[in-house]
Design a protein around this motif. Structure first.
Motif, PDB file in Angstrom:
ATOM      1  N   GLY A  25       9.156  16.104 -54.866  1.00 16.13           N
ATOM      2  CA  GLY A  25       8.746  14.985 -55.707  1.00 16.13           C
ATOM      3  C   GLY A  25       9.098  15.218 -57.156  1.00 16.13           C
ATOM      4  O   GLY A  25       9.486  14.307 -57.870  1.00 16.13           O
ATOM      5  N   GLY A  26       8.976  16.459 -57.610  1.00 16.12           N
ATOM      6  CA  GLY A  26       9.341  16.810 -58.978  1.00 16.12           C
ATOM      7  C   GLY A  26      10.824  16.636 -59.218  1.00 16.12           C
ATOM      8  O   GLY A  26      11.243  16.111 -60.247  1.00 16.12           O
ATOM      9  N   ILE A  27      11.618  17.084 -58.278  1.00 13.15           N
ATOM     10  CA  ILE A  27      13.067  16.944 -58.403  1.00 13.15           C
ATOM     11  C   ILE A  27      13.435  15.466 -58.434  1.00 13.15           C
ATOM     12  O   ILE A  27      14.219  15.035 -59.284  1.00 13.15           O
ATOM     13  N   SER A  28      12.885  14.686 -57.543  1.00 12.17           N
ATOM     14  CA  SER A  28      13.182  13.252 -57.490  1.00 12.17           C
ATOM     15  C   SER A  28      12.818  12.554 -58.793  1.00 12.17           C
ATOM     16  O   SER A  28      13.575  11.716 -59.290  1.00 12.17           O
ATOM     17  N   ALA A  29      11.671  12.909 -59.338  1.00 11.31           N
ATOM     18  CA  ALA A  29      11.241  12.297 -60.603  1.00 11.31           C
ATOM     19  C   ALA A  29      12.171  12.680 -61.745  1.00 11.31           C
ATOM     20  O   ALA A  29      12.515  11.836 -62.587  1.00 11.31           O
ATOM     21  N   ARG A  30      12.606  13.942 -61.765  1.00 10.07           N
ATOM     22  CA  ARG A  30      13.524  14.382 -62.833  1.00 10.07           C
ATOM     23  C   ARG A  30      14.893  13.738 -62.679  1.00 10.07           C
ATOM     24  O   ARG A  30      15.541  13.380 -63.666  1.00 10.07           O
ATOM     25  N   ILE A  31      15.350  13.573 -61.437  1.00 13.63           N
ATOM     26  CA  ILE A  31      16.634  12.901 -61.202  1.00 13.63           C
ATOM     27  C   ILE A  31      16.555  11.449 -61.669  1.00 13.63           C
ATOM     28  O   ILE A  31      17.481  10.943 -62.306  1.00 13.63           O
ATOM     29  N   GLN A  32      15.448  10.789 -61.368  1.00 12.91           N
ATOM     30  CA  GLN A  32      15.274   9.402 -61.810  1.00 12.91           C
ATOM     31  C   GLN A  32      15.254   9.332 -63.337  1.00 12.91           C
ATOM     32  O   GLN A  32      15.855   8.440 -63.938  1.00 12.91           O
ATOM     33  N   SER A  35      18.853   9.659 -64.548  1.00 15.20           N
ATOM     34  CA  SER A  35      19.719   8.972 -63.589  1.00 15.20           C
ATOM     35  C   SER A  35      21.137   8.728 -64.115  1.00 15.20           C
ATOM     36  O   SER A  35      22.103   8.786 -63.345  1.00 15.20           O
ATOM     37  N   ALA A  36      21.278   8.471 -65.401  1.00 15.10           N
ATOM     38  CA  ALA A  36      22.619   8.233 -65.959  1.00 15.10           C
ATOM     39  C   ALA A  36      23.472   9.495 -65.856  1.00 15.10           C
ATOM     40  O   ALA A  36      24.668   9.421 -65.536  1.00 15.10           O
ATOM     41  N   VAL A  37      22.878  10.642 -66.112  1.00 18.25           N
ATOM     42  CA  VAL A  37      23.601  11.915 -66.003  1.00 18.25           C
ATOM     43  C   VAL A  37      23.908  12.193 -64.533  1.00 18.25           C
ATOM     44  O   VAL A  37      25.036  12.551 -64.177  1.00 18.25           O
ATOM     45  N   TYR A  38      22.909  12.038 -63.680  1.00 23.24           N
ATOM     46  CA  TYR A  38      23.057  12.321 -62.251  1.00 23.24           C
ATOM     47  C   TYR A  38      24.180  11.486 -61.632  1.00 23.24           C
ATOM     48  O   TYR A  38      24.948  11.985 -60.804  1.00 23.24           O
ATOM     49  N   ALA A  39      24.300  10.249 -62.051  1.00 21.48           N
ATOM     50  CA  ALA A  39      25.323   9.350 -61.502  1.00 21.48           C
ATOM     51  C   ALA A  39      26.743   9.832 -61.794  1.00 21.48           C
ATOM     52  O   ALA A  39      27.672   9.495 -61.064  1.00 21.48           O
ATOM     53  N   THR A  40      26.931  10.617 -62.836  1.00 21.59           N
ATOM     54  CA  THR A  40      28.267  11.080 -63.214  1.00 21.59           C
ATOM     55  C   THR A  40      28.661  12.396 -62.546  1.00 21.59           C
ATOM     56  O   THR A  40      29.794  12.838 -62.695  1.00 21.59           O
ATOM     57  N   LEU A  41      27.755  13.015 -61.811  1.00 19.96           N
ATOM     58  CA  LEU A  41      28.005  14.343 -61.258  1.00 19.96           C
ATOM     59  C   LEU A  41      28.848  14.300 -59.996  1.00 19.96           C
ATOM     60  O   LEU A  41      28.892  13.306 -59.282  1.00 19.96           O
ATOM     61  N   GLN A  42      29.489  15.445 -59.726  1.00 22.10           N
ATOM     62  CA  GLN A  42      30.248  15.596 -58.492  1.00 22.10           C
ATOM     63  C   GLN A  42      29.280  15.766 -57.315  1.00 22.10           C
ATOM     64  O   GLN A  42      28.126  16.135 -57.499  1.00 22.10           O
ATOM     65  N   ARG A  43      29.782  15.531 -56.130  1.00 26.10           N
ATOM     66  CA  ARG A  43      28.937  15.587 -54.931  1.00 26.10           C
ATOM     67  C   ARG A  43      28.275  16.954 -54.774  1.00 26.10           C
ATOM     68  O   ARG A  43      27.091  17.048 -54.462  1.00 26.10           O
ATOM     69  N   TRP A  44      29.024  18.053 -54.990  1.00 23.67           N
ATOM     70  CA  TRP A  44      28.448  19.385 -54.800  1.00 23.67           C
ATOM     71  C   TRP A  44      27.357  19.673 -55.845  1.00 23.67           C
ATOM     72  O   TRP A  44      26.372  20.342 -55.540  1.00 23.67           O
ATOM     73  N   GLU A  45      27.515  19.145 -57.057  1.00 23.49           N
ATOM     74  CA  GLU A  45      26.498  19.341 -58.088  1.00 23.49           C
ATOM     75  C   GLU A  45      25.204  18.628 -57.703  1.00 23.49           C
ATOM     76  O   GLU A  45      24.106  19.170 -57.861  1.00 23.49           O
ATOM     77  N   LYS A  46      25.344  17.402 -57.194  1.00 22.00           N
ATOM     78  CA  LYS A  46      24.168  16.647 -56.738  1.00 22.00           C
ATOM     79  C   LYS A  46      23.467  17.380 -55.598  1.00 22.00           C
ATOM     80  O   LYS A  46      22.238  17.430 -55.540  1.00 22.00           O
ATOM     81  N   LYS A  47      24.250  17.963 -54.702  1.00 28.67           N
ATOM     82  CA  LYS A  47      23.694  18.691 -53.569  1.00 28.67           C
ATOM     83  C   LYS A  47      22.836  19.866 -54.052  1.00 28.67           C
ATOM     84  O   LYS A  47      21.736  20.090 -53.552  1.00 28.67           O
ATOM     85  N   TYR A  48      23.335  20.601 -55.024  1.00 23.71           N
ATOM     86  CA  TYR A  48      22.575  21.718 -55.589  1.00 23.71           C
ATOM     87  C   TYR A  48      21.282  21.214 -56.229  1.00 23.71           C
ATOM     88  O   TYR A  48      20.210  21.758 -56.006  1.00 23.71           O
ATOM     89  N   ILE A  49      21.394  20.204 -57.064  1.00 20.64           N
ATOM     90  CA  ILE A  49      20.225  19.666 -57.764  1.00 20.64           C
ATOM     91  C   ILE A  49      19.199  19.144 -56.763  1.00 20.64           C
ATOM     92  O   ILE A  49      18.009  19.433 -56.888  1.00 20.64           O
ATOM     93  N   ASP A  50      19.651  18.407 -55.757  1.00 17.80           N
ATOM     94  CA  ASP A  50      18.745  17.854 -54.742  1.00 17.80           C
ATOM     95  C   ASP A  50      17.935  18.948 -54.049  1.00 17.80           C
ATOM     96  O   ASP A  50      16.810  18.714 -53.626  1.00 17.80           O
ATOM     97  N   ARG A  51      18.506  20.118 -53.942  1.00 15.49           N
ATOM     98  CA  ARG A  51      17.829  21.240 -53.275  1.00 15.49           C
ATOM     99  C   ARG A  51      17.112  22.169 -54.246  1.00 15.49           C
ATOM    100  O   ARG A  51      16.580  23.197 -53.851  1.00 15.49           O
TER     101      ARG A  51
END
Length: 104
Positions: A25-32, A35-51
């Motif tokens: 929940g903390g990760i999801s809230a920080r991603i939201q 969100s503008a930064v997260y949208a620009t990331l590569q798929r592997w970067e998002k995968k790391y952040i999501d985990r």
């Protein structure tokens, strides 16, 4: 202004070596929140952040999304210029951290 490499490496390295548990929940809230930064990331970067796994080369925003606010922030002088050292005293990497590879 670009973030000096030392800041990115130190933040990621300390986050991995430090010792705190973060909730999904903390990760999801920080991603939201970033969100503008997260949208620009590569798929592997998002995968790391999501985990909740910081990686070498992550910007401060990326490390924040993955593991949250540091316990302590220290000013640091480096050959690349002034920077910050983020220290995490209560970070426990997820089991996924051992198996993930850059660019996946």
């Amino acid at each position: 202004m670009k973030t000096p490499a030392l800041i990115r490496y130190a933040a990621a390295g300390l986050a991995l070596l430090g010792a705190g548990c973060t909730t999904t929940g903390g990760i999801s809230a920080r991603i939201q929140e970033k969100s503008a930064v997260y949208a620009t990331l590569q798929r592997w970067e998002k995968k790391y952040i999501d985990r909740g796994i910081p990686a070498v080369g992550f910007t401060p925003d990326m490390v924040y999304m993955a593991v949250g606010h540091p316990t302590t922030v220290q000013a640091n002088a480096a050959p690349e210029g002034k920077g910050e050292l983020w220290i995490y005293k209560r970070f426990f990497p997820t089991p996924d951290a051992h198996y993930m590879k850059f660019g996946n």
